[in-house]
Design a protein around this motif. Structure first.
Motif, short mmCIF file in Angstrom:
data_model
loop_
_atom_site.label_atom_id
_atom_site.label_comp_id
_atom_site.label_asym_id
_atom_site.label_seq_id
_atom_site.Cartn_x
_atom_site.Cartn_y
_atom_site.Cartn_z
N SER A 49 10.90 0.20 -31.77
CA SER A 49 11.01 0.28 -30.33
C SER A 49 9.61 0.40 -29.74
CB SER A 49 11.87 1.48 -29.92
OG SER A 49 13.19 1.34 -30.37
N LEU A 50 9.46 -0.05 -28.50
CA LEU A 50 8.15 -0.02 -27.85
C LEU A 50 8.31 0.39 -26.40
CD1 LEU A 50 5.08 -0.68 -27.67
CD2 LEU A 50 5.76 -3.01 -27.01
N LEU A 51 7.64 1.47 -26.03
CA LEU A 51 7.53 1.89 -24.64
C LEU A 51 6.12 1.56 -24.18
CD1 LEU A 51 8.28 3.33 -22.04
CD2 LEU A 51 7.83 5.52 -23.17
N ASP A 52 5.99 0.63 -23.26
CA ASP A 52 4.68 0.21 -22.77
C ASP A 52 4.20 1.23 -21.74
OD1 ASP A 52 3.36 -3.09 -22.03
OD2 ASP A 52 2.36 -1.17 -22.22
N LEU A 53 3.83 2.39 -22.23
CA LEU A 53 3.45 3.50 -21.37
C LEU A 53 2.21 3.17 -20.55
CD1 LEU A 53 4.14 6.48 -20.64
CD2 LEU A 53 2.49 7.14 -22.41
N GLY A 54 1.25 2.49 -21.18
CA GLY A 54 0.04 2.13 -20.46
C GLY A 54 0.34 1.28 -19.25
N ALA A 55 1.25 0.32 -19.41
CA ALA A 55 1.63 -0.54 -18.29
C ALA A 55 2.38 0.26 -17.23
CB ALA A 55 2.49 -1.70 -18.80
N LEU A 56 3.15 1.25 -17.65
CA LEU A 56 3.87 2.08 -16.70
C LEU A 56 2.90 2.89 -15.84
CD1 LEU A 56 6.57 3.10 -15.66
CD2 LEU A 56 6.60 4.76 -17.52
N PHE A 57 1.87 3.45 -16.46
CA PHE A 57 0.82 4.14 -15.70
C PHE A 57 0.14 3.18 -14.74
CE2 PHE A 57 1.11 7.86 -18.36
CZ PHE A 57 0.44 8.86 -17.67
N ASP A 58 -0.19 1.99 -15.24
CA ASP A 58 -0.87 1.01 -14.39
C ASP A 58 0.00 0.65 -13.19
OD1 ASP A 58 -3.05 0.94 -16.11
OD2 ASP A 58 -2.31 -0.82 -17.22
N LYS A 59 1.30 0.50 -13.40
CA LYS A 59 2.21 0.13 -12.33
C LYS A 59 2.35 1.26 -11.31
CE LYS A 59 6.73 -2.05 -11.58
NZ LYS A 59 6.19 -3.31 -11.07
N ALA A 60 2.35 2.49 -11.79
CA ALA A 60 2.45 3.63 -10.88
C ALA A 60 1.25 3.70 -9.95
CB ALA A 60 2.58 4.93 -11.67
N GLY A 61 0.09 3.26 -10.42
CA GLY A 61 -1.10 3.19 -9.59
C GLY A 61 -1.70 4.53 -9.25
N LYS A 62 -1.38 5.55 -10.02
CA LYS A 62 -1.88 6.89 -9.75
C LYS A 62 -2.96 7.28 -10.76
CE LYS A 62 0.95 7.79 -6.31
NZ LYS A 62 0.48 8.07 -4.94
N VAL A 63 -3.95 6.42 -10.91
CA VAL A 63 -5.07 6.70 -11.82
C VAL A 63 -6.34 6.43 -11.04
CG1 VAL A 63 -6.24 6.07 -13.96
CG2 VAL A 63 -3.74 6.07 -13.87
N GLY A 64 -7.11 7.48 -10.75
CA GLY A 64 -8.32 7.31 -9.97
C GLY A 64 -8.97 8.63 -9.65
N THR A 65 -9.78 8.66 -8.61
CA THR A 65 -10.57 9.85 -8.29
C THR A 65 -9.90 10.76 -7.28
OG1 THR A 65 -11.77 8.60 -6.59
CG2 THR A 65 -12.73 8.65 -8.80
N GLY A 66 -8.72 10.38 -6.77
CA GLY A 66 -8.02 11.20 -5.80
C GLY A 66 -7.26 12.36 -6.42
N LYS A 67 -6.83 13.28 -5.58
CA LYS A 67 -6.13 14.47 -6.05
C LYS A 67 -4.78 14.13 -6.67
CE LYS A 67 -5.16 19.22 -4.61
NZ LYS A 67 -5.25 20.21 -3.48
N ASP A 68 -4.18 13.01 -6.24
CA ASP A 68 -2.85 12.65 -6.76
C ASP A 68 -2.91 11.85 -8.05
OD1 ASP A 68 -3.89 10.31 -5.74
OD2 ASP A 68 -2.04 9.69 -4.72
N SER A 69 -4.09 11.68 -8.63
CA SER A 69 -4.22 10.96 -9.89
C SER A 69 -3.45 11.65 -11.00
CB SER A 69 -5.70 10.85 -10.29
OG SER A 69 -5.84 10.30 -11.59
N LEU A 70 -2.80 10.86 -11.87
CA LEU A 70 -2.09 11.41 -13.03
C LEU A 70 -3.04 11.70 -14.19
CD1 LEU A 70 1.08 9.13 -13.03
CD2 LEU A 70 0.88 11.48 -12.19
N ILE A 71 -4.29 11.28 -14.04
CA ILE A 71 -5.32 11.56 -15.04
C ILE A 71 -6.32 12.55 -14.43
CG2 ILE A 71 -7.15 10.55 -16.47
CD1 ILE A 71 -4.35 9.65 -17.27
N GLN A 72 -6.79 13.49 -15.23
CA GLN A 72 -7.64 14.56 -14.72
C GLN A 72 -8.96 14.06 -14.16
OE1 GLN A 72 -8.10 17.92 -17.39
NE2 GLN A 72 -6.08 17.61 -18.24
N ASN A 73 -9.33 14.61 -13.01
CA ASN A 73 -10.61 14.33 -12.37
C ASN A 73 -11.06 15.58 -11.62
OD1 ASN A 73 -9.41 14.45 -9.76
ND2 ASN A 73 -8.78 12.32 -9.90
#
Length: 241
Positions: free
Chosen positions: A149-173
């Motif tokens: 089975s394959l969960l394309d988690l990276g693509a799911l993060f990319d689609k969510a669009g919450k990766v960046g320098t803002g406070k709402d980023s899902l990745i720490q900054n």
């Protein structure tokens, strides 16, 4: 066993659901056992060294496997061909013990912060984004080769669009954690992963007990925060959310 590939078509809707995950008991029913077998800093070489003790010894019905972030980086770099060979061996060892395997692609990062930890020249002409793309392509190829089975988690993060320098980023900054991290998820990011894994398991009829989550710090929970890790979220969700 038929391979199933899964990508949410409404990732932002799933993200909204993450925030609503209730606080559940830390001692879920035994029939929903989830083991966190992640260790920070691990790459595929490390997983091969400890697979018997930390994964196979638990006789998992399902192994959720995400690895590759450290393999692509300078501190513990593993060339792509060797990464593929190592991951293939890991999958074969798990399947030989009659465990189902759920592979996940690796998460995105915030490049400007990643490069405060690793030198740009280390990534060659492809750069960090190109190297992540190659790692995730290899993971997808191996999922097909080994019929996992394959969960394309990276693509799911990319689609969510919450990766960046803002406070709402899902990745720490610095805005959301006070850290120039750029790699590890926030608490909401770990919840996002846990919800994605739970939904994939339920949607595809995968085992909901004797689950081993095997990987690096993205599995373990950054900074020793195991209670906020995605396996902990998964355990709470399967326990009755």
């Amino acid at each position: 066993m038929q391979r199933r590939t899964f990508l949410y078509t409404t990732a932002l809707g799933a993200l909204a659901g993450v925030a609503g995950i209730p606080a559940l008991s830390n001692t879920p029913r035994q029939d929903y056992l989830v083991i966190n077998a992640g260790i920070g800093g691990n790459n595929t070489v490390d997983l091969l060294k400890r697979i018997d003790k930390d994964c196979l010894a638990h006789s998992p019905a399902l192994t959720v496997l995400m690895i590759g972030t450290n393999d692509m980086n300078s501190m513990k770099y593993v060339p792509l061909e060797q990464f593929g060979a190592n991951l293939s061996t890991i999958i074969e060892k798990i399947q030989a013990k009659n465990s189902r395997v759920l592979l996940m692609t690796i998460c995105p990062f915030i490049e400007q912060f990643l490069l405060t930890r690793h030198k740009r020249e280390h990534y060659g002409e492809e750069g960090p984004s190109g190297r992540r793309l190659a790692v995730n392509d290899t993971i997808r190829e191996l999922a097909a080769k080994h019929n996992t089975s394959l969960l394309d988690l990276g693509a799911l993060f990319d689609k969510a669009g919450k990766v960046g320098t803002g406070k709402d980023s899902l990745i720490q900054n610095p805005e959301n954690s006070g850290r120039t991290d750029g790699v590890h998820p926030t608490v909401e990011g770990y919840r996002f992963i846990g919800l994605a894994v739970r939904d994939f398991i339920v949607y595809n009829g995968l085992p909901q007990q004797r689950i081993v989550c095997f990987g690096d710090s993205i599995t373990a929970g950054d900074g020793g925060t195991e209670k906020n890790s995605y396996p902990a979220v998964l355990k709470r969700l399967l326990a009755g959310a």
